[in-house]
Design an enzyme around this catalytic site. Structure first.
Site, mmCIF file in Angstrom:
data_model
loop_
_atom_site.group_PDB
_atom_site.id
_atom_site.type_symbol
_atom_site.label_atom_id
_atom_site.label_comp_id
_atom_site.label_asym_id
_atom_site.label_seq_id
_atom_site.Cartn_x
_atom_site.Cartn_y
_atom_site.Cartn_z
ATOM 1 N N LYS A 201 0.854 -1.190 0.000
ATOM 2 C CA LYS A 201 0.000 0.000 0.000
ATOM 3 C C LYS A 201 0.891 1.240 0.000
ATOM 4 C CE LYS A 201 -3.788 2.194 2.549
ATOM 5 N NZ LYS A 201 -4.692 2.061 3.722
ATOM 6 N N LYS A 254 -1.982 -1.619 -3.878
ATOM 7 C CA LYS A 254 -2.884 -0.474 -3.848
ATOM 8 C C LYS A 254 -2.050 0.790 -3.902
ATOM 9 C CE LYS A 254 -6.355 1.655 -0.835
ATOM 10 N NZ LYS A 254 -7.053 1.582 0.471
#
Length: 315
Positions: A201, A254
C-alpha cells in the site's frame, strides 16, 4: 510459534475463496469486490460527493442498496465502518472492536439475507481514532507499531466473531498479520477466516475521495511513515514477503493503475497467493469525471460501481 504460512484451510473455506484459489486468469462476477461504506446511523443514505454514485449507507437501507449489484452477479463485498460523529472517536480507536461499530450488524444482516455472499471487512483504526491515523500514537506522536498491531487484531477478531469470511488489514503495521493469525488461532477461528493483507500500500493522493467517504483523514501530518514511499519497488516486495511469512492468505497492491509493475513483480514472486488490485477512490473518480466532461467514454456493465478486483494476474 506457529508457521501460519502453511495453514491453508482459511484460504478456501468459502466458495468464492475456492474460486480465487483456482488461479483462473479471467474476469467474471467472482473477481470483483464492492466496497461499501457502512454508517453507524441505521437510517443513513447519504450521497458521497467525491465518489459519484456511492453512498454512506445504514443497515435499514443496505439490502436495497446492494440488491441491483447482487442481482447482476456480485459475489463479494468489502465493508468499511463510518462513525457519524467525532465524539465517538478516541486515541486508540475503541469502537473498532466494541459495540457501536456498525460493521457487525451489517455482517449479520448480509449473512441472513445472502448466505452465499463473501463478506470481507477492512481492518484499520483510522476511521475510529480521534487523530485519524491508522495506528495508536505514543507520547511523542509517533506510531506505536506493536500496540497498533494488537489493536488491529482486536478489531479483526471482533469482525470474525460477527461472521466475516475475510479480514483485510489495511494499516501497513509491522506484525499485524501474525497478531491476527495468533488471535484467530486462540479462538478456534483460524480455519474459518481468511486474511487479505494490504501488503503493498503506497502513500498516494489517490486516496482523497475515500478519506472523505470514510471520514478518516488524519488530523495532522500524513501517513508516509507507514505507507510505502511512491517509488519504493524493493520495499513493496519486502512488505509482501513479510506478510507471506506471517501467514497472509491473499495479498493486495494499492493503488492499481500507477503500480502495474509492482503487480507483476508481486505475482512473479508469490504466484501461489491470490493477488488483489485495489482500483482506489481517486482512480474511480478520475475516470468518472473524465467521462462526464467528455474526454473519456465510460462503457461498462451493470457492475459499473465495482472497483476492487481480486484475481491472479497473468505474467
Amino acid at each position: 510459534m506457529s508457521n501460519f504460512s502453511h495453514q491453508l484451510h482459511s484460504s478456501y473455506g468459502h466458495p468464492v475463496l475456492r474460486h480465487w484459489a483456482a488461479n483462473i486468469n479471467a474476469f467474471s462476477t467472482y473477481t470483483f469486490v464492492y466496497p461499501v461504506f457502512i454508517s453507524d446511523n441505521p437510517d443513513a443514505n447519504e450521497e458521497i460527493a467525491s465518489l459519484p454514485g456511492q453512498r454512506r449507507i445504514g443497515t435499514q437501507h443496505l439490502l436495497e442498496y446492494l440488491a441491483p449489484a447482487i442481482a447482476a452477479g456480485l459475489k463479494s463485498v468489502l465493508l468499511f465502518g463510518v462513525l457519524s460523529g467525532s465524539e465517538k472517536k478516541d486515541s486508540i480507536g475503541s469502537l473498532a472492536s466494541q459495540p457501536g461499530n456498525p460493521i457487525p450488524p451489517a455482517i449479520e444482516l448480509l449473512r441472513q439475507a445472502h448466505p452465499n455472499l463473501l463478506i470481507a471487512c477492512d481492518v484499520c483504526l483510522c476511521a475510529y481514532t480521534s487523530h485519524g491515523h491508522c495506528g495508536v500514537l505514543d507520547s511523542d506522536g509517533r506510531i506505536d507499531s506493536a500496540f497498533s498491531a494488537r489493536r488491529i487484531a482486536d478489531s479483526a477478531i471482533y469482525y470474525a466473531k460477527a461472521g466475516a469470511h475475510v479480514v483485510a488489514p489495511s494499516d501497513m503495521m509491522d506484525g499485524r498479520v501474525r497478531e491476527i493469525k495468533e488471535a484467530l488461532q486462540d479462538r478456534s477461528l483460524l480455519d474459518r477466516v481468511a486474511v487479505l493483507s494490504y501488503a503493498c500500500k503506497f502513500a498516494s493522493a489517490f486516496y482523497g475521495p475515500f478519506r472523505d467517504a470514510a471520514q478518516s483523514a488524519p488530523s495532522f501530518g500524513d501517513r508516509s511513515r507507514y505507507q510505502l514511499p511512491p517509488r519504493s519497488a524493493a520495499l513493496a516486495i519486502r512488505a509482501a514477503e513479510r506478510d507471506v511469512d506471517e501467514g497472509a492468505d491473499m495479498l493486495m497492491v494499492k493503488p492499481g493503475t500507477a503500480y502495474l509493475d509492482i503487480v507483476s513483480q508481486v505475482h512473479q514472486k508469490f504466484p501461489n497467493h491470490p493477488l488483489a488490485i485495489y482500483h482506489v477512490s481517486g482512480e474511480f473518480a478520475m475516470l468518472w469525471h473524465g467521462a462526464r466532461l467528455g474526454p473519456l467514454t465510460l462503457s461498462v456493465s451493470r457492475l459499473r460501481y465495482l472497483v476492487l478486483c481480486c484475481e491472479q494476474v497473468p505474467t
